[in-house]
Design a protein around this motif. Structure first.
Motif, PDB file in Angstrom:
ATOM      1  N   LEU A  24      44.153  42.004  45.902  1.00  0.00           N
ATOM      2  CA  LEU A  24      42.864  42.473  45.391  1.00  0.00           C
ATOM      3  C   LEU A  24      41.944  43.085  46.444  1.00  0.00           C
ATOM      4  O   LEU A  24      40.926  43.671  46.094  1.00  0.00           O
ATOM      5  CB  LEU A  24      42.140  41.309  44.696  1.00  0.00           C
ATOM      6  CG  LEU A  24      42.928  40.659  43.559  1.00  0.00           C
ATOM      7  CD1 LEU A  24      42.196  39.423  43.057  1.00  0.00           C
ATOM      8  CD2 LEU A  24      43.163  41.657  42.440  1.00  0.00           C
ATOM      9  N   GLY A  25      42.285  42.941  47.699  1.00  0.00           N
ATOM     10  CA  GLY A  25      41.443  43.508  48.747  1.00  0.00           C
ATOM     11  C   GLY A  25      40.038  42.936  48.771  1.00  0.00           C
ATOM     12  O   GLY A  25      39.088  43.606  49.161  1.00  0.00           O
ATOM     13  N   GLY A  26      39.884  41.675  48.324  1.00  0.00           N
ATOM     14  CA  GLY A  26      38.586  41.014  48.371  1.00  0.00           C
ATOM     15  C   GLY A  26      37.625  41.402  47.269  1.00  0.00           C
ATOM     16  O   GLY A  26      36.451  41.016  47.307  1.00  0.00           O
ATOM     17  N   VAL A  27      38.094  42.171  46.275  1.00  0.00           N
ATOM     18  CA  VAL A  27      37.227  42.631  45.182  1.00  0.00           C
ATOM     19  C   VAL A  27      37.750  42.091  43.857  1.00  0.00           C
ATOM     20  O   VAL A  27      38.923  42.276  43.526  1.00  0.00           O
ATOM     21  CB  VAL A  27      37.174  44.177  45.137  1.00  0.00           C
ATOM     22  CG1 VAL A  27      36.309  44.653  43.980  1.00  0.00           C
ATOM     23  CG2 VAL A  27      36.647  44.726  46.451  1.00  0.00           C
ATOM     24  N   CYS A  28      36.878  41.452  43.080  1.00  0.00           N
ATOM     25  CA  CYS A  28      37.281  40.906  41.786  1.00  0.00           C
ATOM     26  C   CYS A  28      37.651  42.047  40.833  1.00  0.00           C
ATOM     27  O   CYS A  28      36.858  42.964  40.619  1.00  0.00           O
ATOM     28  CB  CYS A  28      36.159  40.075  41.179  1.00  0.00           C
ATOM     29  SG  CYS A  28      36.582  39.385  39.568  1.00  0.00           S
ATOM     30  N   PRO A  29      38.854  41.989  40.241  1.00  0.00           N
ATOM     31  CA  PRO A  29      39.263  43.055  39.328  1.00  0.00           C
ATOM     32  C   PRO A  29      38.524  43.011  37.992  1.00  0.00           C
ATOM     33  O   PRO A  29      38.561  43.968  37.233  1.00  0.00           O
ATOM     34  CB  PRO A  29      40.757  42.792  39.130  1.00  0.00           C
ATOM     35  CG  PRO A  29      40.903  41.321  39.317  1.00  0.00           C
ATOM     36  CD  PRO A  29      39.892  40.964  40.378  1.00  0.00           C
ATOM     37  N   ASN A  30      37.843  41.922  37.715  1.00  0.00           N
ATOM     38  CA  ASN A  30      37.123  41.782  36.452  1.00  0.00           C
ATOM     39  C   ASN A  30      35.695  42.310  36.525  1.00  0.00           C
ATOM     40  O   ASN A  30      35.230  42.963  35.600  1.00  0.00           O
ATOM     41  CB  ASN A  30      37.097  40.314  36.010  1.00  0.00           C
ATOM     42  CG  ASN A  30      38.492  39.757  35.844  1.00  0.00           C
ATOM     43  OD1 ASN A  30      39.396  40.435  35.384  1.00  0.00           O
ATOM     44  ND2 ASN A  30      38.680  38.505  36.225  1.00  0.00           N
ATOM     45  N   CYS A  31      34.995  42.021  37.619  1.00  0.00           N
ATOM     46  CA  CYS A  31      33.576  42.390  37.698  1.00  0.00           C
ATOM     47  C   CYS A  31      33.228  43.280  38.886  1.00  0.00           C
ATOM     48  O   CYS A  31      32.127  43.811  38.957  1.00  0.00           O
ATOM     49  CB  CYS A  31      32.712  41.125  37.726  1.00  0.00           C
ATOM     50  SG  CYS A  31      32.843  40.181  39.268  1.00  0.00           S
ATOM     51  N   GLY A  32      34.144  43.408  39.843  1.00  0.00           N
ATOM     52  CA  GLY A  32      33.873  44.235  41.018  1.00  0.00           C
ATOM     53  C   GLY A  32      33.129  43.509  42.123  1.00  0.00           C
ATOM     54  O   GLY A  32      32.806  44.098  43.142  1.00  0.00           O
ATOM     55  N   GLY A  33      32.870  42.219  41.929  1.00  0.00           N
ATOM     56  CA  GLY A  33      32.153  41.438  42.937  1.00  0.00           C
ATOM     57  C   GLY A  33      33.064  40.920  44.031  1.00  0.00           C
ATOM     58  O   GLY A  33      34.282  41.123  44.011  1.00  0.00           O
ATOM     59  N   ASN A  34      32.459  40.215  44.961  1.00  0.00           N
ATOM     60  CA  ASN A  34      33.222  39.633  46.064  1.00  0.00           C
ATOM     61  C   ASN A  34      33.611  38.194  45.725  1.00  0.00           C
ATOM     62  O   ASN A  34      33.265  37.678  44.662  1.00  0.00           O
ATOM     63  CB  ASN A  34      32.424  39.692  47.363  1.00  0.00           C
ATOM     64  CG  ASN A  34      31.191  38.813  47.317  1.00  0.00           C
ATOM     65  OD1 ASN A  34      30.581  38.613  46.268  1.00  0.00           O
ATOM     66  ND2 ASN A  34      30.805  38.285  48.463  1.00  0.00           N
ATOM     67  N   PHE A  35      34.333  37.563  46.621  1.00  0.00           N
ATOM     68  CA  PHE A  35      34.798  36.203  46.419  1.00  0.00           C
ATOM     69  C   PHE A  35      34.238  35.276  47.477  1.00  0.00           C
ATOM     70  O   PHE A  35      33.889  35.704  48.579  1.00  0.00           O
ATOM     71  CB  PHE A  35      36.326  36.141  46.506  1.00  0.00           C
ATOM     72  CG  PHE A  35      37.024  36.783  45.341  1.00  0.00           C
ATOM     73  CD1 PHE A  35      37.187  36.104  44.153  1.00  0.00           C
ATOM     74  CD2 PHE A  35      37.517  38.070  45.451  1.00  0.00           C
ATOM     75  CE1 PHE A  35      37.833  36.693  43.074  1.00  0.00           C
ATOM     76  CE2 PHE A  35      38.172  38.670  44.382  1.00  0.00           C
ATOM     77  CZ  PHE A  35      38.331  37.970  43.191  1.00  0.00           C
TER      78      PHE A  35
END
Length: 84
Positions: free
Chosen positions: A40-51
């Protein structure tokens, strides 16, 4: 209160409440550290936010407020969020 979801939405790896490799976004989407970093490269695939690392609920509180047992898995597969 956090749901403490039981699995990675990408690879379905078990993530018990004490898992130190569980990552969540602001909407509690839950992924393992491996998928967050390597897929995912550190990006949430659902909302575009970080983790961030999911906190570990103390055992006494886990008894009173148990973790979720509902598994969530991305049926369409898992990958970086597509630009709109």
């Amino acid at each position: 209160m956090l749901e403490l979801r039981p699995n990675c939405e990408c690879c379905d790896k078990d993530l018990p409440p004490e898992a130190t490799d569980a990552r969540i976004c602001t909407f509690e989407c839950t992924f393992c550290a491996g998928c967050v970093e390597n897929v995912l490269g550190g990006v949430c695939p659902n909302c575009g936010g970080n983790f961030t690392a999911r906190p570990i609920r103390p055992a006494a509180m886990l008894k009173k407020y148990p973790a979720s047992t509902k598994r969530v898995l991305k049926a369409e597969g898992c990958g970086p969020r597509k630009a709109a």
